[in-house]
Scaffold this active site. Structure first.
Site, short mmCIF file in Angstrom:
data_model
loop_
_atom_site.label_atom_id
_atom_site.label_comp_id
_atom_site.label_asym_id
_atom_site.label_seq_id
_atom_site.Cartn_x
_atom_site.Cartn_y
_atom_site.Cartn_z
N HIS A 274 0.83 -1.22 0.00
CA HIS A 274 0.00 0.00 0.00
C HIS A 274 0.86 1.26 0.00
O HIS A 274 0.55 2.24 0.68
CB HIS A 274 -0.95 0.01 1.22
N ASP A 337 -0.94 -4.75 6.02
CA ASP A 337 -1.92 -5.61 5.36
C ASP A 337 -1.59 -5.82 3.89
O ASP A 337 -0.90 -5.01 3.27
CB ASP A 337 -3.32 -4.98 5.47
N GLU A 338 -2.09 -6.91 3.38
CA GLU A 338 -2.11 -7.19 1.94
C GLU A 338 -0.80 -6.86 1.23
O GLU A 338 -0.80 -6.31 0.13
CB GLU A 338 -3.24 -6.38 1.27
N SER A 339 0.33 -7.24 1.86
CA SER A 339 1.62 -7.01 1.20
C SER A 339 1.89 -8.17 0.26
O SER A 339 2.87 -8.91 0.41
CB SER A 339 2.72 -6.87 2.25
N ASN A 340 1.04 -8.30 -0.73
CA ASN A 340 1.07 -9.48 -1.60
C ASN A 340 2.27 -9.52 -2.53
O ASN A 340 2.56 -10.56 -3.10
CB ASN A 340 -0.21 -9.56 -2.44
#
Ligand code: TNX
Length: 522
Positions: A274, A337-340
């Site tokens: 993000h 979060d969501e550190s894909n």
């Protein structure tokens, strides 16, 4: 005819004032059959004993506060301003030299019941006076919200007479961390809008405001040592609008506005994912040294800080240092979060290092539940939004959990399929779905002792105005506030829905654009 109606009502009011009912245990100050004393307090207080009479709020009423405290005087003035605005009276605020007499509303720290703790209060209302007692000024501020909610308007109010039903309320919160989050990154909201939201939080005794200050679409807080973050990274938003950011002065103004209402600001810089706005502002933060374009879409999971470059940690150190210097509260939210597009090993290494940086500046880490993959410091807080296994990993490491399950508290979710704004990836969340659950039994194995509190996050992909914020926030926020404040044993949707319906008068008075859910008996 108007006169006759007034006389009849005046007689009725006089009867209420003189009738002496037997005290009774209740969770409301309502007195059967006497419409004038029906109150709807949200969040519901822990204990209420109604005595069936009424204190009359009128032109002779005066507020008194303990002498010698500017802080308590400010709370007294806040109450006066709110009551005067809604009643048209001109109630004054005075420092009490002795125990104030008839017709007074007295805010005091003396004689408080110590067991009520940091934010608790006692409200003693008789025909003669209203006395609010608390251990701390914060408790007085919570208590005046109750007074605001029980000063009743009726036909007599046109004549300057407002009734406060008599009785005793003894009250304190179930959880110490009761929060709302606003995403100011996907769409930017200016200082005045943010202050308005904080005012709403105050009315419902919420004590924490989490600001999601950075994301792929925008960096919203000035960092003096890295100015391009806002000059470039703050210059747009979802859909390509002009975005915006808070100068450090403006951020401090928000912090103070919140602190005056005993609301703690929790600033969030989301990382290592993000982060497109930051990566776009400084090429050196990218592994390949190339800055990507600004991003105005709504996809998640594509960006990452370069976790094995030292400059990344210099950057984070500067950002955390500058923001912590402006933030008196104990928490710093690191996102996570969501550190894909970050490898798991890199992610763990990164979160461990960033926890140390936050600790160096004297703050406690909060992060989305994925941070539990790393080695958590025992005072870190994992914000449980999606993955229950992560919540269990966090508590196994001795950390606390902040409950924000997307299926229950994500107030950016649509109410139903017809809602014109909002998302629905987690669920449609009608007002009863939002209210009807217990944080302490939601995840098997995660119990009350593990939980620091509850939060309602409002993500802003689909919203861009204060009216939009209000529509998704109301009427769900009062329910979240009650879950955080009121013991689960006292909560019941079929009773709550009538109190909530009654709060429409406050929404209307405050000009709130709320959703008129068909499940609430408005
Ligand atoms: C998931 S919740 C996200 C956000 C989105 C949100 C939309 C979380 C930690 N990450 O990036 O804005 O869903 O509901």
């Amino acid at each position: 005819m108007e006169n006759l109606k007034f006389i009849v009502l005046a007689i009725a009011a006089a009867m209420i004032v003189t009738a002496s009912c037997k005290p009774r245990e209740s969770t409301d100050l309502a007195t059967t059959g006497m419409i004038l004393t029906k109150t709807s307090i949200i969040p519901k207080p822990v204990s209420v004993t109604a005595t069936g009479e009424a204190f009359s709020l009128n032109s002779k009423t005066a507020i008194f506060v303990d002498a010698g405290s500017d802080e308590i005087l400010r709370t007294g003035q806040y109450l006066a301003d709110k009551l005067n605005a809604t009643t048209g009276l001109a109630i004054s605020v005075n420092e009490a030299q002795a125990e104030p007499g008839k017709g007074s509303i007295f805010l005091t720290l003396s004689g408080a019941d110590q067991s009520l703790g940091e934010e608790g209060y006692t409200l003693d209302i008789t025909r003669q006076k209203v006395k609010l007692t608390a251990v701390n000024p914060a408790g007085l501020f919570r208590g005046i919200q109750t007074i605001r909610q029980i000063a009743l308007k009726d036909t007599l109010s046109a004549k300057g007479l407002f009734m406060i039903p008599t009785g005793t309320i003894s009250d304190k919160p179930e959880y110490s961390y009761r929060s709302m989050m606003l995403d100011v990154s996907r769409h930017f909201f200016g200082v005045e809008d943010v202050k308005q939201v904080i005012e709403y939080l105050a009315f419902y005794k919420i004590n924490t405001f989490h600001m999601h200050l950075s994301d792929d679409q925008g960096w919203r807080i000035e960092i003096k040592s890295w100015p391009n973050l806002t000059i470039h990274g703050g210059s747009t938003q979802v859909g390509g609008g002009k975005g915006g950011f808070y100068t450090q002065e403006q951020y401090s103004d928000i912090v103070k506005f919140a602190a005056d209402r005993y609301i703690t600001i929790v600033p969030e810089i989301d990382m290592p994912g993000h982060t497109n706005a930051a990566l776009s502002s400084y090429p050196e933060l990218n592994c390949d040294g190339k800055a990507p374009d600004l991003y105005t879409g709504t996809t998640v999971g594509f960006s990452s800080l370069c976790t094995r470059k030292e400059i990344t940690y210099q950057f984070i150190d500067d950002v955390v240092r500058e923001i912590c210097a402006l933030t008196p509260g104990p928490f710093f939210h690191i996102g996570g979060d969501e550190s894909n597009s970050t490898k798991v090993d890199d992610y763990i290494y990164f979160v461990n290092r960033v926890q140390d940086i936050v600790a160096k500046y004297g703050k406690r880490v909060v992060g989305w539940d994925e941070i539990a993959l790393s080695t958590l410091k025992p005072n870190s807080v994992a914000q449980c939004w999606a993955n229950e296994e992560n919540a269990k990993k966090a508590i196994a490491q001795g950390a606390k959990v902040l409950m924000a399950p997307a299926k229950k508290t994500y107030i950016d979710m649509k109410y139903d399929s017809t809602t014109h704004i909002g998302l629905h990836w987690a669920a449609f969340i009608e007002v009863d779905d939002n209210y009807n659950w217990d944080p302490a039994s939601y995840i098997p194995g995660v119990t009350k002792d593990n939980i620091i509190g509850i939060e309602a996050p409002l993500w802003a992909e689909t919203i861009s105005t204060l009216e939009d914020i209000e529509y998704l926030t109301f009427p769900r926020l009062p329910g979240v506030a009650e879950i955080g404040w009121t013991p689960v044993s006292l909560r019941n949707w079929d009773e709550y829905k009538f109190r909530l319906a009654d709060h429409a008068r406050f929404f209307e008075e405050m000009g709130i654009n709320y959703y008129k859910s068909p499940r609430v008996p408005w």
